[in-house]
Scaffold this motif. Structure first.
Motif, PDB file in Angstrom:
ATOM      1  N   ASN A 161       8.740  -4.906  13.067  1.00 15.75           N
ATOM      2  CA  ASN A 161       8.102  -5.972  13.850  1.00 15.75           C
ATOM      3  C   ASN A 161       6.812  -6.445  13.198  1.00 15.75           C
ATOM      4  O   ASN A 161       6.544  -7.648  13.150  1.00 15.75           O
ATOM      5  CB  ASN A 161       7.841  -5.501  15.278  1.00 15.75           C
ATOM      6  CG  ASN A 161       9.115  -5.307  16.067  1.00 15.75           C
ATOM      7  OD1 ASN A 161      10.167  -5.830  15.714  1.00 15.75           O
ATOM      8  ND2 ASN A 161       9.033  -4.531  17.134  1.00 15.75           N
ATOM      9  N   GLU A 162       6.027  -5.524  12.689  1.00 18.10           N
ATOM     10  CA  GLU A 162       4.778  -5.886  12.007  1.00 18.10           C
ATOM     11  C   GLU A 162       5.073  -6.668  10.727  1.00 18.10           C
ATOM     12  O   GLU A 162       4.475  -7.705  10.473  1.00 18.10           O
ATOM     13  CB  GLU A 162       3.978  -4.621  11.680  1.00 18.10           C
ATOM     14  CG  GLU A 162       2.738  -4.862  10.868  1.00 18.10           C
ATOM     15  CD  GLU A 162       1.638  -5.609  11.612  1.00 18.10           C
ATOM     16  OE1 GLU A 162       0.785  -6.205  10.933  1.00 18.10           O
ATOM     17  OE2 GLU A 162       1.628  -5.602  12.853  1.00 18.10           O
TER      18      GLU A 162
ATOM     19  N   PHE B  89       6.101  -0.902  23.984  1.00 20.49           N
ATOM     20  CA  PHE B  89       6.156  -1.072  22.532  1.00 20.49           C
ATOM     21  C   PHE B  89       4.818  -1.556  21.974  1.00 20.49           C
ATOM     22  O   PHE B  89       4.431  -1.177  20.870  1.00 20.49           O
ATOM     23  CB  PHE B  89       7.298  -2.009  22.133  1.00 20.49           C
ATOM     24  CG  PHE B  89       8.651  -1.447  22.479  1.00 20.49           C
ATOM     25  CD1 PHE B  89       9.120  -0.297  21.863  1.00 20.49           C
ATOM     26  CD2 PHE B  89       9.436  -2.056  23.444  1.00 20.49           C
ATOM     27  CE1 PHE B  89      10.362   0.236  22.188  1.00 20.49           C
ATOM     28  CE2 PHE B  89      10.676  -1.525  23.773  1.00 20.49           C
ATOM     29  CZ  PHE B  89      11.136  -0.376  23.154  1.00 20.49           C
TER      30      PHE B  89
ATOM     31  N   ALA C 160       2.750   0.574  19.247  1.00 17.88           N
ATOM     32  CA  ALA C 160       2.271  -0.030  17.995  1.00 17.88           C
ATOM     33  C   ALA C 160       0.757   0.140  17.863  1.00 17.88           C
ATOM     34  O   ALA C 160       0.267   0.454  16.768  1.00 17.88           O
ATOM     35  CB  ALA C 160       2.662  -1.504  17.933  1.00 17.88           C
TER      36      ALA C 160
ATOM     37  N   ALA D 250       8.495  -0.579  15.029  1.00 16.75           N
ATOM     38  CA  ALA D 250       7.136  -1.129  14.978  1.00 16.75           C
ATOM     39  C   ALA D 250       6.804  -1.638  13.573  1.00 16.75           C
ATOM     40  O   ALA D 250       6.166  -2.687  13.424  1.00 16.75           O
ATOM     41  CB  ALA D 250       6.127  -0.073  15.426  1.00 16.75           C
TER      42      ALA D 250
ATOM     43  N   PRO E 295       6.493  -9.156  16.869  1.00 22.65           N
ATOM     44  CA  PRO E 295       6.095  -8.067  17.769  1.00 22.65           C
ATOM     45  C   PRO E 295       6.903  -8.081  19.064  1.00 22.65           C
ATOM     46  O   PRO E 295       7.257  -9.146  19.580  1.00 22.65           O
ATOM     47  CB  PRO E 295       4.616  -8.343  18.031  1.00 22.65           C
ATOM     48  CG  PRO E 295       4.436  -9.792  17.757  1.00 22.65           C
ATOM     49  CD  PRO E 295       5.439 -10.148  16.695  1.00 22.65           C
ATOM     50  N   ASN E 296       7.208  -6.893  19.544  1.00 20.62           N
ATOM     51  CA  ASN E 296       7.926  -6.760  20.807  1.00 20.62           C
ATOM     52  C   ASN E 296       6.893  -6.839  21.931  1.00 20.62           C
ATOM     53  O   ASN E 296       5.977  -6.023  21.979  1.00 20.62           O
ATOM     54  CB  ASN E 296       8.662  -5.418  20.852  1.00 20.62           C
ATOM     55  CG  ASN E 296       9.584  -5.305  22.043  1.00 20.62           C
ATOM     56  OD1 ASN E 296       9.314  -5.845  23.102  1.00 20.62           O
ATOM     57  ND2 ASN E 296      10.674  -4.579  21.867  1.00 20.62           N
TER      58      ASN E 296
ATOM     59  N   ARG F 184      -0.998   2.348  14.792  1.00 20.62           N
ATOM     60  CA  ARG F 184      -1.399   1.311  13.844  1.00 20.62           C
ATOM     61  C   ARG F 184      -1.624   1.871  12.437  1.00 20.62           C
ATOM     62  O   ARG F 184      -1.164   1.305  11.463  1.00 20.62           O
ATOM     63  CB  ARG F 184      -2.676   0.623  14.359  1.00 20.62           C
ATOM     64  CG  ARG F 184      -3.314  -0.376  13.428  1.00 20.62           C
ATOM     65  CD  ARG F 184      -2.602  -1.701  13.257  1.00 20.62           C
ATOM     66  NE  ARG F 184      -1.870  -2.148  14.392  1.00 20.62           N
ATOM     67  CZ  ARG F 184      -0.683  -2.774  14.309  1.00 20.62           C
ATOM     68  NH1 ARG F 184      -0.133  -3.030  13.139  1.00 20.62           N
ATOM     69  NH2 ARG F 184      -0.048  -3.169  15.380  1.00 20.62           N
TER      70      ARG F 184
ATOM     71  N   ILE G 248       1.697   2.734  10.782  1.00 21.15           N
ATOM     72  CA  ILE G 248       2.436   1.512  10.457  1.00 21.15           C
ATOM     73  C   ILE G 248       1.890   0.924   9.157  1.00 21.15           C
ATOM     74  O   ILE G 248       2.648   0.614   8.237  1.00 21.15           O
ATOM     75  CB  ILE G 248       2.348   0.496  11.620  1.00 21.15           C
ATOM     76  CG1 ILE G 248       3.115   1.023  12.837  1.00 21.15           C
ATOM     77  CG2 ILE G 248       2.867  -0.874  11.191  1.00 21.15           C
ATOM     78  CD1 ILE G 248       2.832   0.279  14.129  1.00 21.15           C
TER      79      ILE G 248
END
Length: 158
Positions: free
Chosen positions: A53-54, A65, A69, A50, A59-60, A73, A76
């Motif tokens: 990806n961020e 996922f 995420a 995550a 993003p997935n 949050r 992350i």
């Protein structure tokens, strides 16, 4: 000639970006496993994915996922804000990988996704602004060195 170079060169540079992502994934997973021992096995890997990806703006779209995420949050964001201190050695590879990704996106006509990502990296304190934009050969040399040092790349046997 330029088309041939672009067809061969851009994928190689993108592969270099992927190696930096793998290394960052390993570092974030280890950080998450150490800092969140109360979580289930595999949580560190999900959180690392995550974070990657961020950070890279990828993003997935898979529902589980997306939910993960959203539910994580704050963690992350906290991890990304901690990179300059907790994972300082990643700043150069991440800065170069983001810039190479931006250049590749530009060459392929992909619009401003990477520009937004560079801005966010600056806000997190990860982007080293005074660092020169990487040329392809030094970037690939950096990727090779850090990939080999971390077991992600092996020399081919002759």
């Amino acid at each position: 000639m330029a088309d041939k170079v672009e067809r061969e060169f851009i994928p190689a540079l993108r592969e270099g970006v992927e190696i930096v992502k793998m290394l960052f994934f390993m570092k974030v997973r280890d950080y998450a496993d150490k800092n969140f021992p109360e979580e289930d096995r595999g949580y560190g890997s999900l959180l690392a994915g995550a974070v990657i990806n961020e950070f890279f703006g990828t993003p997935n779209p898979d529902g589980r996922f997306v939910q993960f995420a959203e539910a994580n949050r704050e963690r992350i964001e906290s991890i990304l804000k901690s990179v300059p201190e907790e994972m300082e050695s990643m700043r150069i590879p991440l800065t170069d990988a983001l810039r190479v990704q931006f250049l590749c996106d530009h060459q392929e006509g992909l619009e401003d996704g990477s520009g937004t990502i560079l801005k966010k990296a600056r806000e997190y304190g990860i982007l080293i602004e005074e660092r020169s934009v990487p040329l392809p050969r030094p970037f690939m040399n950096l990727v090779y060195r850090i990939g080999k040092a971390n077991g992600l790349i092996r020399d081919q046997e002759k």
